[in-house]
Scaffold this motif. Sequence first.
Motif, mmCIF file in Angstrom:
data_model
loop_
_atom_site.group_PDB
_atom_site.id
_atom_site.type_symbol
_atom_site.label_atom_id
_atom_site.label_comp_id
_atom_site.label_asym_id
_atom_site.label_seq_id
_atom_site.Cartn_x
_atom_site.Cartn_y
_atom_site.Cartn_z
ATOM 1 N N ILE A 134 36.730 38.334 33.481
ATOM 2 C CA ILE A 134 37.821 37.491 33.955
ATOM 3 C C ILE A 134 37.237 36.163 34.418
ATOM 4 C CG2 ILE A 134 39.370 39.351 34.668
ATOM 5 C CD1 ILE A 134 38.270 38.789 37.577
ATOM 6 N N LYS A 135 38.113 35.193 34.643
ATOM 7 C CA LYS A 135 37.689 33.945 35.275
ATOM 8 C C LYS A 135 37.193 34.313 36.670
ATOM 9 C CE LYS A 135 39.640 29.598 36.901
ATOM 10 N NZ LYS A 135 40.882 28.830 37.023
ATOM 11 N N GLU A 136 35.987 33.870 37.013
ATOM 12 C CA GLU A 136 35.383 34.260 38.291
ATOM 13 C C GLU A 136 36.297 33.914 39.466
ATOM 14 O OE1 GLU A 136 30.968 34.484 39.636
ATOM 15 O OE2 GLU A 136 31.705 32.455 40.078
ATOM 16 N N ILE A 137 36.270 34.790 40.438
ATOM 17 C CA ILE A 137 37.101 34.644 41.619
ATOM 18 C C ILE A 137 36.257 34.935 42.852
ATOM 19 C CG2 ILE A 137 37.884 37.042 41.640
ATOM 20 C CD1 ILE A 137 40.692 35.959 42.250
ATOM 21 N N ALA A 138 36.551 34.243 43.931
ATOM 22 C CA ALA A 138 35.849 34.457 45.200
ATOM 23 C C ALA A 138 36.895 34.637 46.293
ATOM 24 C CB ALA A 138 34.954 33.266 45.518
ATOM 25 N N VAL A 139 36.662 35.621 47.165
ATOM 26 C CA VAL A 139 37.617 35.952 48.217
ATOM 27 C C VAL A 139 36.893 35.983 49.553
ATOM 28 C CG1 VAL A 139 39.262 37.671 49.036
ATOM 29 C CG2 VAL A 139 38.900 37.387 46.598
ATOM 30 N N ALA A 140 37.498 35.360 50.559
ATOM 31 C CA ALA A 140 36.944 35.369 51.910
ATOM 32 C C ALA A 140 37.479 36.605 52.633
ATOM 33 C CB ALA A 140 37.338 34.108 52.655
ATOM 34 N N LEU A 141 36.638 37.624 52.760
ATOM 35 C CA LEU A 141 37.041 38.840 53.465
ATOM 36 C C LEU A 141 36.723 38.710 54.945
ATOM 37 C CD1 LEU A 141 35.735 41.490 50.908
ATOM 38 C CD2 LEU A 141 38.114 40.868 51.354
ATOM 39 N N PRO A 142 37.558 39.279 55.801
ATOM 40 C CA PRO A 142 37.305 39.202 57.245
ATOM 41 C C PRO A 142 35.938 39.785 57.609
ATOM 42 C CG PRO A 142 39.453 40.173 56.801
ATOM 43 C CD PRO A 142 38.745 40.047 55.484
ATOM 44 N N GLY A 143 35.243 39.094 58.479
ATOM 45 C CA GLY A 143 33.951 39.581 58.954
ATOM 46 C C GLY A 143 32.799 39.317 58.010
ATOM 47 N N ALA A 166 33.803 38.113 42.054
ATOM 48 C CA ALA A 166 33.929 39.044 40.938
ATOM 49 C C ALA A 166 34.172 38.258 39.660
ATOM 50 C CB ALA A 166 35.078 40.012 41.181
ATOM 51 N N SER A 167 33.609 38.754 38.573
ATOM 52 C CA SER A 167 33.843 38.143 37.257
ATOM 53 C C SER A 167 34.287 39.206 36.251
ATOM 54 C CB SER A 167 32.591 37.424 36.764
ATOM 55 O OG SER A 167 31.503 38.323 36.709
ATOM 56 N N THR A 168 34.550 40.415 36.765
ATOM 57 C CA THR A 168 35.064 41.497 35.932
ATOM 58 C C THR A 168 36.177 42.216 36.689
ATOM 59 O OG1 THR A 168 33.548 43.158 36.813
ATOM 60 C CG2 THR A 168 32.789 41.921 34.877
ATOM 61 N N ILE A 169 36.969 42.979 35.963
ATOM 62 C CA ILE A 169 38.021 43.772 36.597
ATOM 63 C C ILE A 169 37.400 44.811 37.526
ATOM 64 C CG2 ILE A 169 39.890 45.428 36.190
ATOM 65 C CD1 ILE A 169 40.631 42.516 35.521
ATOM 66 N N SER A 170 36.281 45.401 37.126
ATOM 67 C CA SER A 170 35.595 46.366 37.997
ATOM 68 C C SER A 170 35.194 45.715 39.316
ATOM 69 C CB SER A 170 34.349 46.925 37.308
ATOM 70 O OG SER A 170 34.703 47.638 36.162
ATOM 71 N N GLY A 171 34.784 44.465 39.253
ATOM 72 C CA GLY A 171 34.441 43.728 40.467
ATOM 73 C C GLY A 171 35.645 43.526 41.367
ATOM 74 N N LEU A 208 39.378 31.608 45.920
ATOM 75 C CA LEU A 208 38.876 30.457 45.176
ATOM 76 C C LEU A 208 38.600 30.858 43.734
ATOM 77 C CD1 LEU A 208 36.333 29.035 47.775
ATOM 78 C CD2 LEU A 208 38.678 28.286 47.364
ATOM 79 N N PRO A 209 38.861 30.039 42.774
ATOM 80 C CA PRO A 209 39.325 28.664 42.831
ATOM 81 C C PRO A 209 40.848 28.537 42.871
ATOM 82 C CG PRO A 209 38.833 29.192 40.576
ATOM 83 C CD PRO A 209 38.493 30.418 41.402
ATOM 84 N N ASP A 210 41.565 29.620 42.898
ATOM 85 C CA ASP A 210 43.022 29.587 42.784
ATOM 86 C C ASP A 210 43.706 28.806 43.895
ATOM 87 O OD1 ASP A 210 41.826 32.017 41.468
ATOM 88 O OD2 ASP A 210 43.829 32.019 40.570
ATOM 89 N N ASP A 211 43.266 28.977 45.143
ATOM 90 C CA ASP A 211 43.897 28.248 46.242
ATOM 91 C C ASP A 211 43.639 26.745 46.127
ATOM 92 O OD1 ASP A 211 44.954 30.554 47.253
ATOM 93 O OD2 ASP A 211 43.505 30.768 48.875
#
Length: 113
Positions: A9-18, A25-30, A85-88
């Motif tokens: 997938i198009k790479e995605i980055a998420v800010a998780l609490p803590g 992630a760059s895959t669905i498994s990720g 990110l990068p969606d937001d």
Amino acid sequence: MDGILVTSIKEIAVALPGNEHFATASTISGLLGILTSEKWPRRVNDMSWRHAFAAGLRSLQGELEPAQARKAFVAAARDAHLKVLPDDEQLIRNRRGAKRRRSSVSWRHPEVG
């Protein structure tokens, strides 16, 4: 892994609490790994999380396009108030562009005479 596809997938980055850093992630498994992380803010009966998880599984089985599973993940992350990110960034750029494209209306007073 019989019947399971490796889906990029198009790479995605998420800010998780803590977390100091973004989870990426760059895959669905990720994506599924992030969704099932202990850091993901879970709520009782979180339907967007369930939808994202099911979409990820369906994508791995070839029943759903990876882009649709990614979209469901982004929706679940936003519902959980997580920065994505990068969606937001794209969403912010689109909003700024829409504001610039709006024409301003100027009101003219009829001349009295």
